[in-house]
Design an enzyme around this catalytic site. Structure first.
Site, PDB file in Angstrom:
ATOM      1  N   ASP A  27      16.660  15.722  53.078  1.00 58.10           N
ATOM      2  CA  ASP A  27      15.486  14.970  53.040  1.00 58.10           C
ATOM      3  C   ASP A  27      15.983  13.783  51.885  1.00 58.10           C
ATOM      4  OD1 ASP A  27      14.119  17.580  53.704  1.00 58.10           O
ATOM      5  OD2 ASP A  27      14.575  18.340  51.797  1.00 58.10           O
ATOM      6  N   LYS A  38      16.586  10.344  55.889  1.00 59.78           N
ATOM      7  CA  LYS A  38      17.483   9.856  57.080  1.00 59.78           C
ATOM      8  C   LYS A  38      16.648   9.554  58.408  1.00 59.78           C
ATOM      9  CE  LYS A  38      19.496  13.918  57.210  1.00 59.78           C
ATOM     10  NZ  LYS A  38      18.953  14.448  55.974  1.00 59.78           N
ATOM     11  N   LYS A  58      13.819   7.692  58.643  1.00 58.70           N
ATOM     12  CA  LYS A  58      13.592   6.385  58.283  1.00 58.70           C
ATOM     13  C   LYS A  58      14.753   5.471  58.878  1.00 58.70           C
ATOM     14  CE  LYS A  58      12.100   2.687  55.450  1.00 58.70           C
ATOM     15  NZ  LYS A  58      11.523   1.993  54.383  1.00 58.70           N
ATOM     16  N   ALA A  75      15.479  21.045  60.544  1.00 53.26           N
ATOM     17  CA  ALA A  75      15.195  19.714  60.084  1.00 53.26           C
ATOM     18  C   ALA A  75      13.950  19.261  60.028  1.00 53.26           C
ATOM     19  CB  ALA A  75      16.329  18.762  60.922  1.00 53.26           C
ATOM     20  N   GLY A  76      13.388  18.079  59.239  1.00 50.15           N
ATOM     21  CA  GLY A  76      12.074  17.545  59.455  1.00 50.15           C
ATOM     22  C   GLY A  76      12.183  16.111  59.127  1.00 50.15           C
ATOM     23  N   HIS A  77      12.515  15.278  60.205  1.00 53.33           N
ATOM     24  CA  HIS A  77      12.962  13.925  60.032  1.00 53.33           C
ATOM     25  C   HIS A  77      11.202  13.149  60.024  1.00 53.33           C
ATOM     26  CE1 HIS A  77      17.283  14.251  60.991  1.00 53.33           C
ATOM     27  NE2 HIS A  77      17.049  14.802  59.895  1.00 53.33           N
ATOM     28  N   THR A  78      11.066  12.522  58.987  1.00 51.32           N
ATOM     29  CA  THR A  78       9.451  11.843  58.942  1.00 51.32           C
ATOM     30  C   THR A  78       9.792  10.500  59.216  1.00 51.32           C
ATOM     31  OG1 THR A  78       8.953  13.337  57.079  1.00 51.32           O
ATOM     32  CG2 THR A  78       7.641  11.493  57.544  1.00 51.32           C
ATOM     33  N   GLN A 131      20.005  17.749  57.663  1.00 51.02           N
ATOM     34  CA  GLN A 131      20.471  18.495  56.365  1.00 51.02           C
ATOM     35  C   GLN A 131      21.252  17.232  55.580  1.00 51.02           C
ATOM     36  OE1 GLN A 131      20.916  20.718  59.326  1.00 51.02           O
ATOM     37  NE2 GLN A 131      18.760  21.097  59.105  1.00 51.02           N
ATOM     38  N   THR A 153      23.242  25.602  54.693  1.00 49.96           N
ATOM     39  CA  THR A 153      22.664  25.642  56.081  1.00 49.96           C
ATOM     40  C   THR A 153      24.151  26.393  56.912  1.00 49.96           C
ATOM     41  OG1 THR A 153      21.519  25.171  58.061  1.00 49.96           O
ATOM     42  CG2 THR A 153      23.193  23.593  57.036  1.00 49.96           C
ATOM     43  N   THR A 194       9.265  20.568  57.270  1.00 46.20           N
ATOM     44  CA  THR A 194       9.343  21.601  57.998  1.00 46.20           C
ATOM     45  C   THR A 194       8.378  22.817  57.714  1.00 46.20           C
ATOM     46  OG1 THR A 194      11.436  20.997  58.929  1.00 46.20           O
ATOM     47  CG2 THR A 194      10.953  23.137  59.475  1.00 46.20           C
ATOM     48  N   LYS A 220      13.813   5.568  48.418  1.00 50.86           N
ATOM     49  CA  LYS A 220      12.589   6.000  47.572  1.00 50.86           C
ATOM     50  C   LYS A 220      12.882   5.505  45.975  1.00 50.86           C
ATOM     51  CE  LYS A 220      10.728   9.719  49.516  1.00 50.86           C
ATOM     52  NZ  LYS A 220      10.158  11.253  49.466  1.00 50.86           N
ATOM     53  N   ASP A 233      11.374   3.146  45.053  1.00 51.50           N
ATOM     54  CA  ASP A 233       9.965   2.774  44.286  1.00 51.50           C
ATOM     55  C   ASP A 233       9.524   4.046  43.567  1.00 51.50           C
ATOM     56  OD1 ASP A 233      10.071   3.905  47.163  1.00 51.50           O
ATOM     57  OD2 ASP A 233       7.929   4.238  46.853  1.00 51.50           O
TER      58      ASP A 233
HETATM   59  P1  IMP Z   1      18.526  27.385  57.219  1.00 47.11           P
HETATM   60  O1  IMP Z   1      19.149  26.001  57.575  1.00 47.11           O
HETATM   61  O2  IMP Z   1      17.182  27.512  57.662  1.00 47.11           O
HETATM   62  O3  IMP Z   1      19.553  28.580  57.371  1.00 47.11           O
HETATM   63  O4  IMP Z   1      18.196  27.207  55.435  1.00 47.11           O
HETATM   64  C1  IMP Z   1      19.364  27.217  54.736  1.00 47.11           C
HETATM   65  C2  IMP Z   1      19.257  26.381  53.478  1.00 47.11           C
HETATM   66  O5  IMP Z   1      19.238  25.004  54.036  1.00 47.11           O
HETATM   67  C3  IMP Z   1      17.900  26.627  52.774  1.00 47.11           C
HETATM   68  O6  IMP Z   1      18.241  26.297  51.259  1.00 47.11           O
HETATM   69  C4  IMP Z   1      17.055  25.464  53.337  1.00 47.11           C
HETATM   70  O7  IMP Z   1      15.830  25.368  52.623  1.00 47.11           O
HETATM   71  C5  IMP Z   1      17.783  24.521  53.555  1.00 47.11           C
HETATM   72  N1  IMP Z   1      17.583  23.322  54.426  1.00 47.11           N
HETATM   73  C6  IMP Z   1      17.706  23.575  55.965  1.00 47.11           C
HETATM   74  N2  IMP Z   1      17.260  22.481  56.643  1.00 47.11           N
HETATM   75  C7  IMP Z   1      16.852  21.516  55.648  1.00 47.11           C
HETATM   76  C8  IMP Z   1      16.511  20.417  55.753  1.00 47.11           C
HETATM   77  O8  IMP Z   1      16.342  19.650  56.862  1.00 47.11           O
HETATM   78  N3  IMP Z   1      16.238  19.742  54.313  1.00 47.11           N
HETATM   79  C9  IMP Z   1      16.632  20.232  53.252  1.00 47.11           C
HETATM   80  N4  IMP Z   1      16.687  21.683  53.084  1.00 47.11           N
HETATM   81  C10 IMP Z   1      17.205  22.051  54.349  1.00 47.11           C
END
Ligand code: IMP
Length: 425
Positions: free
Chosen positions: A13, A16, A18, A39-42, A225, A240, A301, A332, A334
């Site tokens: 988070d 990445k 952007k 993952a969640g890329h905004t 991640q 992860t 996510t 970030k 700002d």
């Molecule tokens: P998993 O990847 O779902 O197995 O989660 C394992 C750990 O990685 C947990 O603490 C999640 O919150 C963290 N995690 C997995 N993907 C992300 C991500 O994209 N951003 C931040 N934390 C993540």
């Protein structure tokens, strides 16, 4: 500079999405090399927010080929939905390619993820429940089903039957979890997904990348991640199940290390973490809540609130060591605009002694206390500044100090979510 890796230097988070989006403009190919839809890329383009979970952030440029490489674990339903959603918003996804070597997430992976977390009780990792870990377990255990298998009906049938038998037994008998893993339903469902994605599947993403490099193309390898969530180098077991670090990029994309020219570390100007695990500089009072709200620190996510803390230089130099960053992109800045003073953790105090290495033993890490250096804030809006020299002096000093402590030159500073809110040094 033909091959660049972009890596999260903290706990994910970092922003990445952007930075990848910005760099993608000058690339020919953008490749995701590990992780999955955890993952969640905004990416924010002209006030429109896009959230990508599987598709590389380069997808917004029609001339850029986007590759989901062998190291990614793919939930095909999520992928298809993401493709459809982008298409409905006018984004062309015909340039998306998926490696036939990537592993596939099945419903039993998600169930095992949930069952394991339930059983762990207080020791919960706080996973995203997307089945990522169990899918990687199958891969390492040589039980996995790859994209290529979906196109070989007999072998797919055999592998799926075995997996369903094994997972049903495990879930019911060991985890005491009632399940309904109907072979015919899952088999037909996944054959259907295979038909939809068939035109996007490529035999070998590594060959594609290597060929592109030889013809002078520019490639961006996009990590998901972050370093401190790396299964080898992060805060194990609160990590992860893949290798987000730069070393993971070669394995996950299928290329040799000699092709890599540049490794960019993305660094948030403070720290956040989702899920459980030690976090030395965590701010547990109102200031932590303030950073969460101002920085909109909620998981892209899962929507979970992120834990917030001060920038940690012990983490930063460890991250430099394992990734070999050639430059940094700070994000970030700002969010810190209104603070009176800003703290940077420069060492840990453990049992009365100062340490500057990142401990492997979590029971040690949990007892570490941060040793802070305090810098004056700048109390000024930075969101419209486009030149480093126009930043308030105290903001410039803060950026320089992060670069110094990270032993890496800072190349970019992001001061807002929009593409245009970036300062290049
Ligand atoms: P998993 O990847 O779902 O197995 O989660 C394992 C750990 O990685 C947990 O603490 C999640 O919150 C963290 N995690 C997995 N993907 C992300 C991500 O994209 N951003 C931040 N934390 C993540």
């Amino acid at each position: 500079m033909s091959v660049t890796i972009i890596v999260g230097s903290q706990w994910g988070d970092e922003g990445k999405g952007k930075i990848t989006d910005l760099l993608s403009k000058d690339m020919d190919m953008v490749v995701r090399y590990q992780g999955g839809n955890n993952a969640g890329h905004t990416v924010v383009i002209k006030n429109k927010t896009f959230k990508l979970h599987l598709i590389p952030s380069g997808i917004f440029y029609p001339n850029v080929k986007c590759v989901i490489a062998n190291g990614v674990v793919v939930d095909p339903l999520v992928l298809i939905r993401e493709m459809e959603e982008l298409k409905s918003q006018g984004v062309d996804v015909s340039n998306l390619l998926i490696s036939s070597r990537a592993h596939v997430i099945f419903p039993y992976h998600r169930l095992i993820d949930q069952a394991q977390e339930k059983l762990r009780e207080a020791g919960r990792i706080g996973t995203t429940s997307r089945g990522i870990g169990p899918c990687y377990v199958d891969k390492i255990n040589r039980r996995g089903i790859r994209i290529a298998d979906l196109f070989n009906v007999d072998s797919f049938k055999e592998k799926l039957l075995w997996n369903i038998k094994e997972k049903t037994f495990m879930l019911e008998k060991f985890y005491d979890f009632s399940v309904d893993l109907d072979f015919d339903r899952i088999f037909d469902e996944y054959l259907g997904y295979a038909r939809i994605i068939k035109k996007n599947v490529v035999e070998d993403s590594g060959a594609l990348i290597t060929k592109a490099v030889s013809s002078g193309k520019k490639i961006l390898l996009e990590g998901a991640q972050g370093t401190m969530l790396d299964v080898d180098h992060g805060t194990y077991p609160f990590v992860t199940s893949s290798n987000p670090i730069s070393g993971g990029a070669c394995i996950g994309a299928g290329i040799g290390p000699t092709l890599i020219d540049n490794v960019i570390g993305v660094v948030k100007c403070y720290l956040t973490r989702v899920g459980s695990g030690p976090f030395v500089t965590e701010i547990k009072d109102k200031l932590g809540d303030y950073l969460r709200e101002k920085g909109n620190e909620y998981g892209a996510t899962t929507g979970r609130p992120r834990r917030c803390g001060w920038f940690d230089a012990v983490v930063a130099s460890y991250s430099k060591q394992v990734n070999g960053f050639t430059s940094l992109a700070l994000t970030k800045l700002d969010v810190l605009d209104d603070l009176e003073t800003i703290k940077i953790c420069v060492a840990y105090r453990y049992n009365g002694e100062l340490i500057t290495y990142f401990p492997s033993d979590l029971s040690v890490l949990e007892k570490c206390e941060p040793v802070y250096e305090e810098l004056p804030g700048w109390k000024q809006d930075t969101t419209k500044i486009s030149d480093f020299s126009l930043l308030p002096k105290n903001a410039q000093n803060y950026v320089k100090r992060i670069g110094e402590l990270s032993k890496t030159p800072v190349e970019m500073v992001s001061i807002g979510a929009e593409r245009t809110q970036i300062i290049r040094l």
